[in-house]
Design an enzyme around this catalytic site. Structure first.
Site, PDB file in Angstrom:
ATOM      1  N   LYS A   1     -40.170  19.425   9.878  1.00 21.47           N
ATOM      2  CA  LYS A   1     -40.333  20.549  10.791  1.00 21.47           C
ATOM      3  C   LYS A   1     -40.608  20.084  12.222  1.00 21.47           C
ATOM      4  O   LYS A   1     -40.052  20.643  13.180  1.00 21.47           O
ATOM      5  CB  LYS A   1     -41.456  21.458  10.306  1.00 21.47           C
TER       6      LYS A   1
ATOM      7  N   CYS B   1     -49.169   2.564  -4.544  1.00 23.71           N
ATOM      8  CA  CYS B   1     -49.650   3.121  -5.809  1.00 23.71           C
ATOM      9  C   CYS B   1     -48.710   2.711  -6.957  1.00 23.71           C
ATOM     10  O   CYS B   1     -48.664   1.553  -7.324  1.00 23.71           O
ATOM     11  CB  CYS B   1     -49.810   4.631  -5.696  1.00 23.71           C
ATOM     12  N   TYR B   2     -47.930   3.638  -7.521  1.00 25.96           N
ATOM     13  CA  TYR B   2     -46.994   3.276  -8.589  1.00 25.96           C
ATOM     14  C   TYR B   2     -46.049   2.170  -8.131  1.00 25.96           C
ATOM     15  O   TYR B   2     -45.723   1.259  -8.897  1.00 25.96           O
ATOM     16  CB  TYR B   2     -46.193   4.504  -9.025  1.00 25.96           C
TER      17      TYR B   2
ATOM     18  N   GLY C   1     -45.874   7.685  -7.732  1.00 26.75           N
ATOM     19  CA  GLY C   1     -45.217   8.522  -8.730  1.00 26.75           C
ATOM     20  C   GLY C   1     -46.172   8.874  -9.847  1.00 26.75           C
ATOM     21  O   GLY C   1     -47.231   8.241 -10.001  1.00 26.75           O
TER      22      GLY C   1
ATOM     23  N   GLY D   1     -33.770  34.069  12.169  1.00 24.42           N
ATOM     24  CA  GLY D   1     -34.697  34.259  13.276  1.00 24.42           C
ATOM     25  C   GLY D   1     -35.825  33.260  13.259  1.00 24.42           C
ATOM     26  O   GLY D   1     -36.601  33.173  14.210  1.00 24.42           O
ATOM     27  N   GLY D   2     -35.926  32.472  12.191  1.00 23.96           N
ATOM     28  CA  GLY D   2     -36.938  31.430  12.112  1.00 23.96           C
ATOM     29  C   GLY D   2     -36.518  30.203  12.894  1.00 23.96           C
ATOM     30  O   GLY D   2     -35.385  30.084  13.377  1.00 23.96           O
ATOM     31  N   VAL D   3     -37.441  29.241  13.010  1.00 22.66           N
ATOM     32  CA  VAL D   3     -37.192  28.034  13.790  1.00 22.66           C
ATOM     33  C   VAL D   3     -36.009  27.247  13.243  1.00 22.66           C
ATOM     34  O   VAL D   3     -35.116  26.830  13.985  1.00 22.66           O
ATOM     35  CB  VAL D   3     -38.454  27.145  13.801  1.00 22.66           C
ATOM     36  N   ASP D   4     -35.966  27.064  11.936  1.00 22.37           N
ATOM     37  CA  ASP D   4     -34.951  26.194  11.336  1.00 22.37           C
ATOM     38  C   ASP D   4     -33.542  26.758  11.497  1.00 22.37           C
ATOM     39  O   ASP D   4     -32.623  26.048  11.932  1.00 22.37           O
ATOM     40  CB  ASP D   4     -35.262  25.972   9.851  1.00 22.37           C
TER      41      ASP D   4
ATOM     42  N   SER E   1     -32.586  28.910  13.627  1.00 22.27           N
ATOM     43  CA  SER E   1     -32.282  29.005  15.054  1.00 22.27           C
ATOM     44  C   SER E   1     -31.743  27.683  15.583  1.00 22.27           C
ATOM     45  O   SER E   1     -30.703  27.638  16.253  1.00 22.27           O
ATOM     46  CB  SER E   1     -33.535  29.395  15.844  1.00 22.27           C
TER      47      SER E   1
ATOM     48  N   HIS F   1     -53.053   5.339  -0.548  1.00 20.80           N
ATOM     49  CA  HIS F   1     -51.930   6.005   0.122  1.00 20.80           C
ATOM     50  C   HIS F   1     -52.125   5.960   1.640  1.00 20.80           C
ATOM     51  O   HIS F   1     -52.818   6.810   2.206  1.00 20.80           O
ATOM     52  CB  HIS F   1     -51.808   7.452  -0.356  1.00 20.80           C
TER      53      HIS F   1
ATOM     54  N   GLU G   1     -50.027   6.798   3.835  1.00 15.34           N
ATOM     55  CA  GLU G   1     -49.327   7.910   4.472  1.00 15.34           C
ATOM     56  C   GLU G   1     -50.182   9.161   4.597  1.00 15.34           C
ATOM     57  O   GLU G   1     -49.862  10.070   5.369  1.00 15.34           O
ATOM     58  CB  GLU G   1     -48.046   8.248   3.691  1.00 15.34           C
TER      59      GLU G   1
END
Length: 509
Positions: free
Chosen positions: A365, A82-83, A55, A223-226, A228, A168, A170
């Site tokens: 995604k 970290c934080y 953070g 019409g996008g992936v999400d 759809s 980090h 990640e």
């Protein structure tokens, strides 16, 4: 309910959702909750561990964020990043201080033998982003790693099952980051794994049915992936009660409207109503130059169009393809707002639907794509490059005009065609053109020109939270540049954007 889960407590760092994504990639379900969430709200038989994120604050600040003290008594291992590391030490009696020199970016890390660092080389590279550091540890804790400027870059309190890393894990730049997360999940927390996004279909379908009942539903199909995947999922849940609305807001790519309608009507069997609202949107955007205002105008206008169409089909609920990065970048809990996504930050308060259906809201995604393939959606559609909801409006700098859109559509079509001809499309996250709004002096046909500058943007990414500028082969760049300048009237210069995210974003606005 998941058989096992990890809770990620969010303290506002911009890489926090990467933690959740990495955990899920390793086959363990996790949820991200605000840092002050009471333990009782998530502690159950499936809880295996807790991760405290990074953070922007310092634990010394009067209003610094903290988790409930009971977090450390939840009966499961806790790891601070970290934080989060500073907070564990601070709350249990250790001390932190501002270091004389901060550590930002790649840093040499020295590891000591410990279960959290099993398989990590004695000397390796980690990714740091801090100024504060732990100075003294609480009783029962021991340092297990260090850097040149940070004597306690990792610690372990084995008796209490509390752990901390200053870096980090990640972030992909931490060489052994995945190994460290694996060690925490499977070696320390005792997770078994087995989570797979494609297995969530039945659960998500059930949730939609429980929410909607027999009410009619309207889907915002871009019409996008999400959108759809969200529409096909909801169609599986409610069948003919779903009506999809495809709005041509005048901000689509060349030929896109016809392609979308053919795909969804002919191949997926969805009931799709097409609405041409292009003039309406462009009129509302006239004179607007601020990116946030553009997004909010488009978000509001989208909802108004859907409301008008829902009156014709008497729909009570609206489906949207909102995914996790949309929510995070629009601001969630302590996380800083980066930009308002049209389907999050742009929603009007007086929306007349009974509610929103957002089945993908907690998915990244890559998980959405996995889910889409499991639903039987054609791979070519599931893996198409993302396209922003506000469309070309956020790829036109300054005021959106018909002329700028013409230039951008033609230029963008050439960029996409040449990238695909070079077989680079599947290796790239996104590739597109941007109308910079800048005019430059040129010479064409022995005459002075003062025409538009087009930027080309191509990035490699896996989650849209971070991205690297793609190294497009120079011959490809040369060819698409030549074509744009020769074929698109009004362009005399093309530039290539090599900015990563961060510090930039993938889109220009």
């Amino acid at each position: 309910m998941a058989k096992e889960k990890i809770i990620v407590l969010d303290f506002g760092g911009q890489f926090n959702q990467l933690i959740a994504r990495r955990v899920r990639e390793l086959g363990v379900y996790c949820e991200v909750l605000p840092c002050d969430t009471p333990v009782g709200e998530y502690r159950d038989d499936s809880l295996r561990g807790i991760i405290l994120t990074g953070g922007p604050q310092s634990v010394h600040e009067a209003d610094s964020l903290a988790c409930p003290p009971e977090t450390f008594e939840a009966g499961v291992p806790v790891m601070g990043i970290c934080y989060g590391m500073h907070l564990i030490s601070h709350m249990l009696g250790g001390t932190t201080r501002e270091a004389e020199a901060g550590e930002y970016g790649l840093t040499r890390f020295t590891a000591r033998p410990h279960a959290l660092l099993a398989g990590v080389e004695a000397e390796s590279v980690v990714w740091m982003n801090h100024r504060d550091q732990v100075e003294t540890l609480p009783g029962g804790f021991a340092p297990i790693g260090s850097t040149g400027n940070c004597p306690i870059a990792a610690f372990a309190g084995d008796a209490k099952k509390l752990y901390g890393v200053q870096f980090h894990p990640e972030v992909q730049h931490t060489v052994h980051g995945t190994r460290i997360l694996k060690n925490f999940l499977f070696g320390i927390c005792g997770c078994e794994g087995g989570y797979f996004a494609g297995d969530m279909i039945e659960e998500l379908v059930r949730e939609v049915r429980e929410t909607v009942g027999g009410a009619p539903v309207l889907s915002a199909l871009s019409g996008g992936v999400d959108s759809s995947v969200a529409s096909v999922l909801v169609h599986r849940a409610v069948g003919d009660n779903l009506t999809c609305i495809f709005v041509d807001h005048g901000l689509l790519r060349k030929g896109e409207a016809g392609q979308v309608l053919r795909t969804y009507r002919d191949h997926l069997g969805l009931n799709v109503i097409a609405v041409d609202a292009s003039r309406r949107f462009l009129d509302r955007l006239r004179g607007v130059t601020d990116p946030e205002q553009k997004r909010k105008i488009i978000g509001n206008e989208f909802i108004r169009v859907f409301e008008e169409e829902s009156a014709r089909v008497n729909a009570d609920y609206l489906v949207q393809g909102t995914i996790y990065p949309d929510v995070i970048e629009s601001g969630r809990g302590p996380s800083a707002s980066i930009k308002s996504h049209h389907n999050v930050g742009g929603l009007p308060e007086n929306m007349r639907f009974k509610g929103l259906i957002e089945p993908l809201r907690m998915l990244f995604k890559d998980e959405v794509r996995v889910l889409g393939e499991s639903l039987g959606i054609d791979r070519s559609l599931v893996w198409r490059q993302p396209f922003p909801g506000p469309g070309l409006a956020v790829r036109v700098m300054g005021e959106v005009t018909d002329e700028k859109l013409r230039v951008l559509r033609e230029s963008d079509a050439i960029v996409r065609e040449e990238i695909e001809k070079a077989d680079l499309n599947e290796s790239l996250w996104q590739y597109f053109a941007v109308h910079t709004g800048v005019h430059t002096v040129g010479v064409m046909g022995d005459a002075r020109t003062y025409d538009s500058c087009i930027a080309v943007r191509a990035v490699a990414s896996t989650d849209a939270m971070t991205a690297a500028a793609a190294e497009i082969p120079y011959p490809v760049l040369t060819k698409l540049t030549s074509r744009i300048i020769n074929e698109v009237r009004g362009v005399n210069r093309v530039v290539y954007d090599i900015t990563s995210k961060p510090p930039g974003t993938i889109e220009w606005e």
